[in-house]
Scaffold this active site. Structure first.
Site, short mmCIF file in Angstrom:
data_model
loop_
_atom_site.label_atom_id
_atom_site.label_comp_id
_atom_site.label_asym_id
_atom_site.label_seq_id
_atom_site.Cartn_x
_atom_site.Cartn_y
_atom_site.Cartn_z
N ASP A 1 -0.55 6.90 -15.68
CA ASP A 1 0.03 7.85 -14.46
C ASP A 1 -0.84 7.52 -13.43
OD1 ASP A 1 0.80 9.98 -13.35
OD2 ASP A 1 -0.90 10.94 -13.65
N ALA A 2 -0.40 7.82 -12.22
CA ALA A 2 -0.88 7.39 -10.97
C ALA A 2 -1.75 8.63 -10.34
CB ALA A 2 -0.18 6.83 -9.77
N TYR A 3 -1.13 9.49 -10.16
CA TYR A 3 -1.85 10.85 -9.45
C TYR A 3 -2.71 11.47 -10.31
CZ TYR A 3 1.83 9.10 -5.89
OH TYR A 3 2.70 8.50 -5.06
N ARG B 1 -0.69 20.66 -3.91
CA ARG B 1 -0.24 19.83 -5.30
C ARG B 1 0.49 20.68 -6.24
NH1 ARG B 1 0.70 15.49 -8.03
NH2 ARG B 1 -0.23 15.06 -10.01
N SER C 1 4.97 6.22 -12.62
CA SER C 1 4.70 7.78 -11.84
C SER C 1 5.89 8.29 -11.18
CB SER C 1 3.87 6.99 -10.58
OG SER C 1 3.44 7.99 -9.79
N ASN C 2 5.67 9.55 -11.23
CA ASN C 2 6.83 10.26 -10.30
C ASN C 2 6.94 9.94 -8.72
OD1 ASN C 2 7.59 11.82 -12.23
ND2 ASN C 2 6.27 13.56 -12.05
#
Length: 247
Positions: free
Chosen positions: A9-11, A40, A115-116
């Site tokens: 995942d990125a964030y 967020r 990622s989203n």
């Protein structure tokens, strides 16, 4: 089963979403923390709501809409330049300090992000942080027009990397994402950056719950969804040893 691909995942996993607090505090002194946390929370909420409503807009739109909501609900006035400067921070998020070392230690595996984030957001972020030199792929859910944790999002891993779920280790610090990936059938390692003990202590030591403490309570503790990650680690630096043991 041997692990052939490691997908991140990125964030919140490779990139510290809390690093936007520098720019939000600079733009709105005294409000930086509350803006960062509400933004967020609403960003994630909007991604899930849009998936459920089948009214997909990419993560760039979701990110702008959730920031607009946050500033409006806090009664903060802003101009277009200020708004754009805050949004731009998502292309320059700080990497967690152990991210580069962990990825470089596992270069014998396929390394990717799922990622989203929208393609433009992700590609700029990966390029600006230098991770484009170590990643084999940066995968956006935009290809399927649905956000994680929808199962359709995780199918992109095999489609792009040509590695079946049983040979993939998925890494996330987001409990909802770890649960989604495990429910789909991936091997999962969850980064538990905030332990329950630390969470409880933070609440006991303060008469009022700070915005960041509330965010940690809502978004950093493992969810009760009937699934659990295969592995719990406390930082990316622990990952190479875990992968080596699995291999």
């Amino acid at each position: 089963m041997t692990i052939k691909a490691i997908v991140f995942d990125a964030y919140g996993t490779l990139y510290d979403v809390q690093s936007v607090a520098d720019v939000t505090e600079d733009a709105f002194p005294g409000y930086g923390d509350i803006i960062t946390q509400v933004w967020r929370i609403k960003q994630l909420e909007y991604s899930w709501l849009r998936s459920l409503m089948r009214r997909y807009q990419d993560f760039a739109v979701v990110t702008r809409d959730s920031l607009a909501y946050t500033l409006r609900c806090l009664g903060l006035q802003y101009d277009a330049a200020t708004f754009a400067r805050i949004i731009d921070k998502y292309q320059h998020l700080a990497l967690y300090p152990d991210a580069v070392g962990a990825l470089e230690a596992m270069k014998d595996k396929k390394l990717a992000i799922l990622s989203n984030g929208s393609p433009d957001m992700l590609n700029a972020l990966v390029r600006n942080s230098g991770l484009d030199r170590v990643l084999d792929a940066t995968i956006s859910v935009d290809a399927h027009k649905v956000f994680k944790p929808a199962p359709e999002a995780y199918t992109l891993i095999e489609e792009v990397l040509k590695v079946p779920p049983a040979e993939v280790l998925f890494i996330s610090s987001n409990p909802w994402d770890a649960c989604g990936a495990k429910s789909f059938g991936l091997n999962v390692a969850w980064i538990e950056r905030v332990t329950p003990q630390a969470m409880a202590l933070a609440c006991v030591e303060s008469e009022t719950v700070a915005p960041l403490t509330m965010f940690k309570a809502l978004r950093t503790q493992m969810d009760e969804l009937g699934v659990a990650p295969d592995h719990r680690i406390h930082g990316l630096s622990e990952l190479p040893a875990l992968v080596s043991a699995r291999s």
